[in-house]
Motif scaffolding. Structure first.
Motif, PDB file in Angstrom:
ATOM      1  N   SER A 103       0.834  -1.202   0.000  1.00  0.00           N
ATOM      2  CA  SER A 103       0.000   0.000   0.000  1.00  0.00           C
ATOM      3  C   SER A 103       0.868   1.252   0.000  1.00  0.00           C
ATOM      4  N   LEU A 106       2.502   1.684  -3.489  1.00  0.00           N
ATOM      5  CA  LEU A 106       1.548   2.153  -4.490  1.00  0.00           C
ATOM      6  C   LEU A 106       1.252   3.639  -4.317  1.00  0.00           C
ATOM      7  N   LYS A 109       5.340   5.159  -4.882  1.00  0.00           N
ATOM      8  CA  LYS A 109       6.278   4.494  -5.792  1.00  0.00           C
ATOM      9  C   LYS A 109       7.687   4.354  -5.210  1.00  0.00           C
TER      10      LYS A 109
END
Length: 209
Positions: A103, A106, A109
């Protein structure tokens, strides 16, 4: 700061829904209550940029969310917001630690350090289940992991949709206090939408739809 003005939304073949204005300062908390069908989840999706309002404006840190492109809204949501959805879902093949780690990656990055992830798990009282499979978690543990996923990239705004709907009184108190503690510890603004009347005692700022 989160501000909404004259916001409404209309689903196809349904009546337009009108929402009260919101003015939430950085680090503040707001409880939005209402019965099923009153548009609580719709309002949360509007605040997060998952939906665009039919009319009105939503500004977050002086940025008009509806005026952004879809990619820009995705970026804003991923980097500046954390969302605790009513129905939690995890990648069952990954551990609790790995789900939280993914998580965070995402969101920005980049890989979040192990000690940072363990800090959040420890803060939420679930560091002892870091390597457990999600399928072996209790309802309360799953909810805490969801909060950890939403907080790990330290968002400016935390949105929670019915975070206590499936919890007993004891765990409801714990989750409510954890969410509010997080706003103080991480200077995160908090918006909770719910029909759970038990949460009203914890919030000084409230809106009823």
């Amino acid at each position: 700061m989160l501000i909404t003005k004259n916001v409404s939304f209309k689903y196809p073949k349904q009546e337009e829904q009108y929402f009260p204005d919101i003015n939430l300062k950085s680090g503040g908390s707001l409880l939005i209550t209402g019965a099923s069908g009153k548009g609580k989840s719709t309002l949360l999706y509007l605040l997060s940029g998952l939906l665009k309002p039919s009319h009105g404006d939503i500004t977050f840190n002086n940025i008009s969310i509806p005026s952004l492109s879809e990619n820009e809204r995705d970026h804003l949501r991923g980097t500046q917001m954390g969302i605790v959805f009513q129905n939690t879902s995890f990648i069952q093949s990954l551990s609790v630690f790995e789900n939280v780690q993914l998580s965070g990656w995402l969101a920005n990055k980049k890989k979040i350090r192990k000690d940072e992830i363990m800090y959040f798990l420890s803060y939420l009282g679930i560091d002892d289940i870091a390597h457990r499979s999600p399928e072996k978690l209790s309802t309360g543990q799953r909810q805490r992991v969801s909060i950890a996923r939403a907080l790990v990239h330290q968002p400016a705004l935390l949105l929670a949709d019915e975070p206590t709907a499936s919890l007993d009184d004891i765990n409801t108190d714990k989750v409510a206090k954890l969410l509010l503690d997080c706003t103080l510890s991480f200077n995160t603004s908090l918006v909770v939408v719910t029909h759970d009347q038990r949460l009203k005692q914890f919030f000084s700022s409230q809106i009823k739809l």
